[in-house]
Design an enzyme around this catalytic site. Structure first.
Site, PDB file in Angstrom:
ATOM      1  NE  ARG A  21      -1.357   2.547   2.799  1.00 53.52           N
ATOM      2  CZ  ARG A  21      -0.858   3.683   3.265  1.00 53.52           C
ATOM      3  NH1 ARG A  21      -0.770   4.759   2.483  1.00 53.52           N
ATOM      4  NH2 ARG A  21      -0.390   3.749   4.503  1.00 53.52           N
ATOM      5  CG  ASP A  22       3.388   4.340   2.947  1.00 55.56           C
ATOM      6  OD1 ASP A  22       3.104   5.290   2.204  1.00 55.56           O
ATOM      7  OD2 ASP A  22       4.143   4.450   3.931  1.00 55.56           O
ATOM      8  CG  HIS A 214       4.817   4.721   9.059  1.00 52.36           C
ATOM      9  ND1 HIS A 214       4.091   3.749   8.415  1.00 52.36           N
ATOM     10  CD2 HIS A 214       5.330   5.498   8.078  1.00 52.36           C
ATOM     11  CE1 HIS A 214       4.148   3.949   7.104  1.00 52.36           C
ATOM     12  NE2 HIS A 214       4.898   5.014   6.873  1.00 52.36           N
ATOM     13  CG  HIS A 216       9.001   7.827   5.523  1.00 50.66           C
ATOM     14  ND1 HIS A 216       8.425   8.395   4.424  1.00 50.66           N
ATOM     15  CD2 HIS A 216       8.120   6.875   5.944  1.00 50.66           C
ATOM     16  CE1 HIS A 216       7.262   7.832   4.181  1.00 50.66           C
ATOM     17  NE2 HIS A 216       7.037   6.919   5.100  1.00 50.66           N
ATOM     18  CB  CYS A 247       7.575  10.718   1.543  1.00 50.21           C
ATOM     19  SG  CYS A 247       6.427  12.058   1.938  1.00 50.21           S
ATOM     20  CG  ASN A 256       7.549   3.524   3.622  1.00 50.39           C
ATOM     21  OD1 ASN A 256       6.984   4.025   4.586  1.00 50.39           O
ATOM     22  ND2 ASN A 256       7.042   3.538   2.403  1.00 50.39           N
TER      23      ASN A 256
END
Lengths: 306, 306
Positions: A21-22, A214, A216, A247, A256
């Site tokens: 997903r991300d 979460h 990055h 991102c 990520n």
């Protein structure tokens, strides 16, 4: 690697895999649905037990995930694996319900600037929008996670006060969210900041059992920040297989935290993950070839070097 | 970045910059002497106060640094900056003395396999070789650092027992070395291992005031390991501007911890380094152009993105 535990860490960490997903949402290449299904199946086969599968966001905004229903119909599901789906609003919840989804995630913002740009709302308005989503989901017995993005810094506002993040997190818990994922969306956070935010959340009643982190890797801080969070007692960590997904709001192509880099550290610390690292790295090498670029994960680079 | 200290860390960290020596030594491109001198001058101008300048190893083995005397003659020196030079043996020490050097480093191995391949000697024989180097240097009032390479793993032997590393470090201190730099040459170490090794060294009388850590980012662990070492009280950290220098013995192109990624974390933790981060990142961008490839440092990538 020599395994040597470190005092005070959890015995086992739940890796919340966000690659499908991300990760894929933030890649330029649109991956065919069959490859997405294979990716998810291979992640589960490599031992990941929570894999965020896709998003019910409107296809105009995220064309990379426009095939959500098709993917969910095509996916093989492994017993014992959870496949949450991102749901942006009530329309997304309706789609989730129609697809038989039982675990969802909503995507909130700690800052007004990002709420305005990403959700076209104030922070208050966005929480009002989430209230019926979370409420209806909970009535149906769904598990609901909430992302709090820009929790450590914001590209337009700069510093984000800890109390502002705590306030948003507390309100999301009050709405009925089971888990809060603290997102360092632009990757600027450092370990003292991580420790202070988790401490402030605990004081406000949001304990580490309800938290995920979460991070990055935009500034290379993701794994050090994860270590700081683990030392505070957090035991759910978000990461993306192969580190896929830059991102779009940060000044860098790196995104990520790579699941493989995380697993290397955790296994070295004697923390159980259930992950088969070579199988996972091979999966990421395969996906990197489909995305047409090398994996940004250091471990994938090292383990799959020809 | 929001600055939030973390309890128990040193107030100030000495960054031991290894880019001009360990970095350039492991790059394919041979950099002209004028560019090396400019690199070193720019590192000092960016606030670095210890810059390992070059090596007196035989030019056959390291052609990248064959111009050591020429560089030392050409270099502008900034007051207050230390410029140690690597010295492999007595012949190297003679060259250092002839060049007016007052601070040197020797390069030992924790393992028999690497001692044999890199020094063509057993570990015992290599320590015998270093004895007169360190002895004569100390008689002349020189400061002597010793690297202990393969301190966390070895590509031929795998695991390296902690007691073996402690034994080599203790003997180097007994020879008269002022500082021991623990080198994770292949980048496999994780934070528990780091903590255990530093603890074992303290028990053997080698305290954190005598230690430096030298991590490679081959598996993405360097910054998390540095954080673990700082929490043990270590306050000297080796790093390479822009992350230049792959290790030829490790299965990856990624090498030294990037100074910029380290500085980002330290400044976020409120730890003083004296480094001007934008000036340093610009220096690394400049050197990356000379090496003909992008910098592997995440911070350099993020800060110097066009």
């Amino acid at each position: 690697m020599t395994t040597v535990p470190l005092e005070g860490l959890p015995e086992r960490v739940t890796i919340y895999e966000v690659g499908p997903r991300d990760g894929l949402q933030n890649e330029k290449t649109i991956v065919p649905v069959a490859d997405k299904a294979e990716f998810i199946a291979r992640l589960a086969a490599a031992g990941l037990r929570t894999v965020e599968a896709t998003s019910f966001v409107h296809p105009t905004w995220v064309p990379q995930l426009a095939d959500a229903e098709e993917l969910l119909a095509a996916m093989d599901r492994t017993e014992g694996v959870r496949y949450p789906v991102l749901v942006p609003n009530e329309r997304g919840l309706d789609r989730a319900l129609a697809s038989g989804i039982t675990e969802i995630a909503v995507f909130a913002s700690a800052t007004e600037s990002f709420a305005r740009r990403n959700l076209n709302r104030t922070v208050d308005e966005s929480l009002e929008m989430f209230a019926p989503v979370v409420g209806r989901a909970r009535e149906r017995g769904m598990w609901v996670r909430a992302y709090v993005s820009m929790a450590f810094g914001d590209p337009w506002e700069g510093d984000v006060p800890i109390e502002q993040v705590v306030s948003v997190a507390v309100r999301l818990v009050e709405l009925g969210c089971s888990q809060i994922s603290l997102g360092d969306t632009i990757g600027v956070g450092t370990p003292g900041h991580v420790t202070a935010l988790i401490g402030a959340l605990a004081e406000a009643g949001v304990g580490t059992d309800r938290l995920a982190v979460h991070f990055h890797d935009t500034y290379g801080q993701a794994l050090a920040n994860t270590l700081a969070a683990l030392r505070c007692g957090v035991s759910t960590v978000d990461s993306s297989a192969g580190g896929i997904g830059g991102c779009p709001y940060a000044d860098s192509a790196t995104g990520n935290l790579a699941t493989e880099d995380l697993v290397w550290m955790l296994h070295g610390l004697g923390v159980e993950t259930g992950v088969d690292l070579p199988a996972l790295a091979e999966t990421s090498r395969w996906m990197a070839a489909r995305l047409g670029r090398p994996s940004p994960s250091r471990v994938v680079q090292a383990l799959t070097k020809d």
